[in-house]
Design an enzyme around this catalytic site. Structure first.
Site, PDB file in Angstrom:
ATOM      1  N   ALA A  60       0.871  -1.131  -0.031  1.00 22.99           N
ATOM      2  CA  ALA A  60       0.057  -0.005  -0.086  1.00 22.99           C
ATOM      3  C   ALA A  60       1.076   1.147   0.113  1.00 22.99           C
ATOM      4  CB  ALA A  60      -0.652  -0.079   1.084  1.00 22.99           C
ATOM      5  N   HIS A  79      12.143  31.781   1.195  1.00 24.70           N
ATOM      6  CA  HIS A  79      10.701  32.032   1.345  1.00 24.70           C
ATOM      7  C   HIS A  79      10.368  33.471   1.480  1.00 24.70           C
ATOM      8  CE1 HIS A  79       6.543  31.606   2.656  1.00 24.70           C
ATOM      9  NE2 HIS A  79       6.939  31.816   4.015  1.00 24.70           N
TER      10      HIS A  79
END
Length: 258
Positions: A60, A79
């Site tokens: 999974a 940023h």
């Protein structure tokens, strides 16, 4: 016994405790909301690739969809416009991400006033009592705000005038950037600035001054009440996203218990 063996023995014996300061990351994790016309990042979502089915009978896994600045995350200098020529998250030296951490606790003040601001005199008073902020270390601003993290509405605490969350003032951010050698500044709120900081001059001063001075931000920290004022060590582990302006991070503290 080597230094690392001694540390492992102390961890095994409980003499040193690992404290997780990271908020769980899920689709319900609060995310910063900027007003129009500004664009917003996305919350976490998982897209199933396979789940023990025909697409993958023995495994999974999911694709992750989220922004760099979601949940507990690190802000890199690039940023912000003042740090745009600085370091992206992948270029931050590992030694800047591990170091001593100190706590400035203003929980009572923030509880009484959600717009409480950390001023230079608060920082100077802390140093007068405990000594200089550690070079290469981190300063964490404890406000108790993480207790609201189960609800986006309570966490952002916004009304018609905007969000109301504690943070650092213009003068406080400038003082921290210019008068200390800390690597970074961490908070419990959704961003490293106060909720009202969009109206400050300059706007968002924690971003403006700290990222412009090659200091890093950490947001949405939890369990700061479990840290001593001084004496702990923090390990900040963002993903080294090439060119990234930030990254969700796992943040752990090592605390010596007597």
């Amino acid at each position: 016994m080597s230094t690392l063996s001694t540390l492992l023995s102390a961890l095994s014996a409980g003499d040193v405790e690992l404290v997780d300061l990271t908020a769980p990351l899920s689709p319900d994790t609060p995310v910063l909301q900027l007003p129009a016309p500004f664009a917003n990042t996305i919350p976490l979502s998982l897209e199933k690739v396979s789940d023990f089915d025909e697409a993958g009978p023995g495994w999974a896994w999911n694709d992750i969809h989220t922004g760099e600045h979601t949940g507990t995350h690190l802000d890199a200098p690039v940023h912000w416009i003042t740090g745009r020529d600085g370091l992206s998250v992948d270029r931050i030296a590992p030694e800047r991400l591990v170091g001593p951490v100190v706590v400035v606790d203003k929980t009572a003040e923030a509880q009484a006033d959600p717009d409480f601001l950390l001023e230079p005199e608060h920082l100077q008073a802390w140093e007068a009592e405990h000594g200089r902020f550690p070079a290469g270390g981190w300063l964490f601003f404890r406000t108790g705000w993480s207790s609201r993290s189960g609800s986006q509405e309570e966490f952002l605490n916004a009304d018609e005038s905007g969000p109301h969350t504690p943070g650092i003032s213009v003068a406080g951010a400038r003082w921290l950037a210019e008068n200390t050698e800390v690597s970074g500044y961490g908070v419990e709120t959704v961003g490293i600035d106060a909720g009202a900081a969009g109206g400050f001059d300059p706007a968002f001063p924690a971003h403006h001054f700290l990222l412009g001075a090659d200091k890093y931000g950490l947001t949405q920290l939890q369990n700061l009440h479990r840290l001593p004022v001084t004496g702990a060590v923090v390990v900040v582990a963002p993903l080294p996203v090439v060119g990234g302006t930030g990254s969700p991070a796992r943040v752990l503290a090592l605390v010596e218990r007597s």
